[in-house]
Enzyme design. Structure first.
Site, mmCIF file in Angstrom:
data_model
loop_
_atom_site.group_PDB
_atom_site.id
_atom_site.type_symbol
_atom_site.label_atom_id
_atom_site.label_comp_id
_atom_site.label_asym_id
_atom_site.label_seq_id
_atom_site.Cartn_x
_atom_site.Cartn_y
_atom_site.Cartn_z
ATOM 1 N N SER D 129 0.797 -1.098 -0.224
ATOM 2 C CA SER D 129 -0.095 0.005 -0.164
ATOM 3 C C SER D 129 0.782 1.287 0.077
ATOM 4 C CB SER D 129 -0.905 -0.017 1.158
ATOM 5 O OG SER D 129 -1.828 -1.027 1.371
ATOM 6 N N GLU D 244 -3.212 -14.808 0.112
ATOM 7 C CA GLU D 244 -3.609 -14.207 1.161
ATOM 8 C C GLU D 244 -5.129 -14.410 1.526
ATOM 9 O OE1 GLU D 244 -2.990 -9.873 1.023
ATOM 10 O OE2 GLU D 244 -3.172 -9.752 3.308
ATOM 11 N N ASN D 384 -13.869 -5.146 1.988
ATOM 12 C CA ASN D 384 -14.890 -6.023 1.681
ATOM 13 C C ASN D 384 -15.565 -5.369 0.553
ATOM 14 O OD1 ASN D 384 -14.439 -7.688 3.969
ATOM 15 N ND2 ASN D 384 -16.424 -7.265 5.173
#
Lengths: 380, 398, 380, 398
Positions: D129, D244, D384
């Site tokens: 990130s 992952e 999500n």
């Protein structure tokens, strides 16, 4: 741990799937619904000819000897086709009661006819005030010598309209609400004192109400030990509920597929509506619920025939909770995503939606199952 | 700041109650309470009673024959009417096309149509949606080609609510197929008995005939029946949609439905006790009642803002969403309360003119049908998804 | 029906709003949090100088004589700034108790000092096992002549760390759980036998635990009629809860605004993330909850000072339920929509989120309020 | 079809239980159960115990030193380890960069790095990130410019979990700024003690230092540290993301957390009775336990499919969503169970080395902090929302 079907189970599934696909288009389903019987006697005949009416019946009585998994396969495909035949009510629920409570003579006399599809059963256990509880029985049976006299009413007996023989619970002792004192009787629907009022249910199948006025039942018509059948009724209702999960799953899968197809074709604002992220995410949510419902249907099937235990009841309540919740969510969202068209009588989806929502009115609703699980909650 | 009614409004409320107690026919109120269907005659009877009292066109300016009520008075009337079991007014004429005619119509149109709406002579229906234009209204395809003093209309409308009772239909039609979607649309008033108009019922999942398809096959419509300018129909459509959304929260109806639900829960039994004493069901009731209270206060706040001269903004989209969710939740609980008794599908017992004996109870007959029927609340009048788009765009400027 | 503020109320709001905006930037707030006192004594001073510490106090005692609406305006702006000063705990909750239960002498002695900000109060009503119930009091007071001896513990007394005078509930009769037999005493935190353990709460304000070991309270320190104060405690807790709704609303509005701004600026996948429909709809949902929370905060403010009744309690429970639910939803969604950045200590949003979620731990959580409404449900 | 374990798996489970009972240090298990923080030493101690047993690299092929477990055995181990209170393994080395090196690395890289991961010599962290590249990983801006046998790296990474303990970081860097976003990215292994690497803690809302920013200022990285081809780093990234996601449902952890919650609810009081006897709280518990059971069975189904040779598809996105929701729901109920006792924020009582007396109880100290900390579950590893996009695209083909 093994989630694979045996070769025999796979064959059963394929056979059913083909049969439903070939003989139970939505158009045919609606004409069966509108027919005199409210289902297809021809399709029933086909099921019988292929031995499928015997799937849940013991081999000793001419059945296939299927258990939870076979019942699951059976009901899932019938659910996909919104089939109206009383397979769950007669072959699984009522015949299962007979298998568990009947004596040798009763079983030998009746079950082969059930397995072959010649005789249909229905379990008349509920009354207008029982609200999914099998112990709230007001209907009474009075003994006189070898004969019992049944009086009272039974309400919304699914499959009762077409049944040739009824299994009626009545109180022989105790007060309304007592689990003790409940007995089960074989009653012929055309016996003296029986009034049968039949009607369709909003989700498709036919049901009936029964009025019993001093209906005579002889010694041969008593199932199990008088006053002691409640736990078996409960156990068997849970078995039926496991199978009903599968029926719902088949219907959910179909409703989901119809909706997905619609999203891919319906154009609004210059593109297929399935391109809108809010609707995509809704579909992802539905797919998630379907995944959980699939898992819990399998779990229910695997537990259905286990001996009675709190653990089994707990997990079956959990399964039933997940399935009724998923069923309603998928039904409501499928309609919503379709818009108006999802509400029309002419379209299969609307009937799946009705079936999925009303499922919770058959063997206990979400709250009933949640409460039962909470009551049986393990403290650690 | 206070939430109580002023003495004047309190007096008005009593007047409304008195009137309803006296004038609302009990047979109609009973059908409404039980969620049964209403016939055309039921609607007309009630409309005429209201019209006679001067209360039918509650939203109209006094100049046109309205009662001159304040926003709060209108709200009081709606709530009391719902509580008493009055049918919700069929809004296509009085509350949909009428405001459009008042705003955009010619003097002739006003003089001709408005009195006929007031008197009940005309029953209007709405020709907006098409098979390819649901939420995306700008996609209407029904064509209107100008031929002298007429438009020749060809195409199809759908979801036409109670079209089977109507003698008039207001339509969005495409007059310029070359223009961008929202342009090139014209607002037309069409006689349902014009040659070339035909109607086909759509049965909904509850087996009911409430909506229709309407077909136009070379229907000749006088140019005089056009409201507003040619190709400017979208302005009328937007104006009307704003009007439609206000009050869609249906607080009064939900309050009446909740009261009915509680009565039912007091009679239905679970574990040998009235369902309303079941702790879990009580929680479900509590949750929906709390939500309804919050929506009611929110409605009052918006009304007060309107009364104070503000315009109901995209906030009404919030109320539409919440209001529809609550009505659906109440219908869900009513269905749930009935257990297996919600299953029987005895359509004759829901009929407006059923007088026989109920299978179980009067309140059980329509419960499941109504639950399914009310799925429409989150679909029509701009689906809840469209409302959220509006909120995001208009309030949040995303 | 009138939702407008009076001119005086409007001025109050503007004054507060300006004060908070000018003196309570997020950076300052965090340095107040880290300070010795855990809040800004300078800001408290400013509030006092402008008469704002006196807003909830009767005019007779040097206050502004504000009611539910004024308390709402006060707390909403303080909530927006995440202000740490014990205004709710001291000026509204505890001072309100004193106003209702104190005798003339007690009020004349104490309230003017409270109104002027010179003396801070705190109500020590809860214990480790009381779980939001004011009647589960184990702490006991034993009478000997004119003197009472208090022993026991009080737990998580918000504002208790900085209070100069404590209002402590203790049982003088009955068993734990009885609403009867509860009394209220004025206790100086430095009195013999008092141990005060102070700490910050995760949502910002300081609180303390109290250990009371034979703490002596004279006749002048008894508030109200011994054994009979429970209903007043309950009533006053509801009043405080109404004001807490406003504090939450201010914080929600700010969290919502921060999130909306973020969605408009944060770029991902080549556009502001606010262009994604799924996130737009989430924001619309949040906006909807905010709308309901605003309405219920107003309702609560308008009812706070009504005489006690089931109707008032019911509606205040409803308000509190809507606000705690909205607060958690907005907090959780605001973090989610921000992603990682929403979870960082350096960013105001994270602290609003904590405040909004933990709000439910102060005067009763969602389930407490839902249950209370259900208990008071009217059958028609 | 059966859900029971085979006798062999049953035996394996007993073996695992026996090992855990004996080998897992109680002080570590206690911290895990109470939701307290773990120090670097805690992690390393447990890793070394596992490594000694040969169970640390459970997902590695036997050739590389893995135990050769079946999918079901891995699941059993994870579940038993969680139930016993074992710390979740820090996955960056053993389960993230290791599979990438095995799949795409040179023989030299394999020989060098993998043993150092097994032995615990290297502690890896993740450089994915960036401030401008969160969910949109393809937007990485950290530049790597080739200069002879080196890349010169400039830029910034963020959300680097436990980077403060790490001596190695694997990074996505941009090597071709002209290429399309997903092209032009390269996968580099970087020494944290290279000149020009600096690290700054990010404090999270629970006051914790778990994540970091990592800055690269003209850091010279040997070309030999590149995994896979230049500009083909996206392939590695995708491969790793799939790895992952699997197992992110965290069923074992949730089961342990639920057991803990029930214990707490058995001790906390409400209305003078243990909270677990409160009807409403019991319903909340029931709902989450049912959901967890459903996710557990779903996980087993996917594992069985993988064991049967299938690949875990986008279904793992469903499990990631549901699993994170359940863990968050349990942490919510734990917080709720504690009432006002969840408020005190006493950070020292959450510290790995706290040995003093708790303000109230050991289990209360971390409850609220943990609830807030676990908000990350629905954000990291692909939020999500991103998972739903994946489901829509990959499973539903929308």
């Amino acid at each position: 741990m093994d989630f694979n079907l045996t070769e025999e189970q796979q064959m059963l599934q394929d056979m059913l799937s083909r049969l439903v696909r070939d003989h139970y288009s939505f158009e045919k389903r609606m004409s069966h619904y509108a027919s005199q019987e409210g289902y297809s006697t021809a399709f029933w005949q086909q099921l019988a000819e292929q031995g499928l009416t015997g799937v849940p019946i013991d081999e000793a009585y001419g059945g296939f000897g299927g258990g939870g998994v076979e019942n699951m396969l059976l009901m899932k495909e019938l659910g996909r086709g919104l089939c109206l035949e009383p397979v769950l009510a007669s072959q699984i629920f009522a015949a299962g009661l007979l298998q568990q409570l009947g004596n040798k003579e009763q079983k030998e006399k009746i079950l082969p006819l059930v397995a072959s599809g010649e005789l249909k059963l229905a379990a008349a256990l509920t009354e207008t005030n029982s609200h999914y509880s099998l112990q709230h029985v007001a209907c009474r049976a009075r003994q006189q010598g070898d004969t019992w006299f049944l009086s009272g009413q039974k309400s919304v007996v699914v499959g009762g309209a077409s049944a040739d023989l009824l299994l009626v619970s009545a109180r022989t002792a105790g007060e309304q609400g007592d689990p003790e004192g409940i007995s089960l009787f074989l009653v012929e629907p055309w016996a003296k004192g029986v009034t049968r009022n039949a009607y369709p249910c909003i989700d498709g199948p036919r049901a009936c109400d029964l009025l019993l006025d001093e209906v005579m039942v002889g010694r041969g018509g008593v199932l199990g030990k008088p006053g002691q059948v409640f736990t078996t009724l409960q156990y068997q209702q849970e078995r039926a509920a496991a199978a009903a999960c599968a029926e719902a799953l088949g219907s959910m899968e179909e409703a989901f597929t119809l909706t997905l197809d619609y999203l891919k074709t319906r154009q609004q604002f210059g593109q297929p509506i399935g391109k809108f992220q809010a609707l995509q995410h809704r579909m992802a949510d539905m797919r998630g619920e379907l995944e959980l419902a699939t898992s819990m249907t399998l779990l229910a099937a695997s537990l259905a025939d286990h001996p009675p235990s709190d653990e089994r009841s707990r997990k079956l309540a959990a399964s039933r909770f997940i399935i009724t919740r998923a069923a309603r969510f998928i039904a409501e969202q499928a309609i919503q995503l379709h818009g108006g068209i999802g509400m029309t009588w002419e379209y299969a989806l609307a009937h799946h939606a009705k079936r999925l929502v009303m499922l919770s009115h058959h063997l206990g609703d979400e709250d009933t199952h949640l409460q039962r699980f909470a009551d049986l909650l393990k403290a650690s | 700041m206070y939430f109580e009614l002023t003495p004047e409004d309190e007096a008005f409320k009593n007047e409304v109650r008195g009137f309803l107690a006296e004038a609302l026919p009990e047979d109609i109120a009973s059908k409404v309470r039980l969620g049964k269907h209403l016939g055309k005659e039921d609607h007309q009877r009630w409309q005429q009673i209201l019209a006679k009292k001067g209360w039918y066109a509650a939203n109209w300016p006094q100049d046109y024959g309205g009662p001159g009520w304040s926003v709060v008075q209108k709200h009081i009337f709606e709530e009391e009417a719902a509580a008493a079991g009055a049918p919700r007014l069929v809004s296509f004429g009085v509350n949909m096309v009428a405001p459009v005619i008042m705003q955009f119509g010619t003097q002739e149109q006003k003089d001709y149509y408005l009195p006929r709406i007031l008197s009940g002579e005309d029953w209007w229906c709405q020709g907006y949606s098409e098979p390819g234009a649901g939420s995306d209204l700008a996609a209407v395809k029904t064509r209107a080609v100008r031929e002298g003093d007429f438009y020749v209309v060809d195409g199809q409308k759908t979801w036409t609510t109670l079209g089977q009772y109507a003698n008039k239909i207001f339509c969005l039609v495409r007059t310029d197929p070359q223009a961008k979607p929202q342009q090139g649309i014209t607002f037309l008033l069409i006689d349902m008995d014009s040659p070339g108009v035909s109607i086909r019922p759509i049965l909904t999942l509850d087996g009911e005939h409430e909506v229709n398809e309407v077909f136009f096959d070379s229907v000749r419509v006088p140019v005089a029946n056009r409201v507003g300018e040619e190709n400017k129909g979208w302005t009328c459509a937007k104006y009307l949609l704003t009007h439609e959304r206000t009050g869609q929260a249906g607080v009064g109806i939900s309050k009446a439905a909740l009261a009915h639900l509680k009565q039912v829960a007091g009679r239905e039994m679970k574990n040998g006790k009235p369902l309303i004493e079941d702790p879990l069901f009580r929680l479900r009731l509590a949750e929906v009642e709390i939500q309804l209270l919050a929506v009611e206060i929110s409605t009052l706040r918006i009304l007060a803002a309107v009364e104070g001269g503000g315009a109901p903004g995209a906030e009404s989209s919030i109320l539409k969403i919440k209001g529809s969710e609550i009505r659906q939740a109440i219908s869900q609980l009513l269905r749930q309360a009935l257990g297996a008794n919600a299953l029987p599908f005895l359509q004759d017992q829901i009929d407006p003119d059923f007088t026989g004996e109920y299978r179980y109870t009067d309140y059980a007959a329509a419960a499941a049908s109504q639950y399914f029927n009310l799925r429409k609340l989150s679909i029509y009048g701009g689906s809840n998804e469209v409302q959220k788009n509006i909120i995001a765009k208009m309030i949040l400027e995303l």
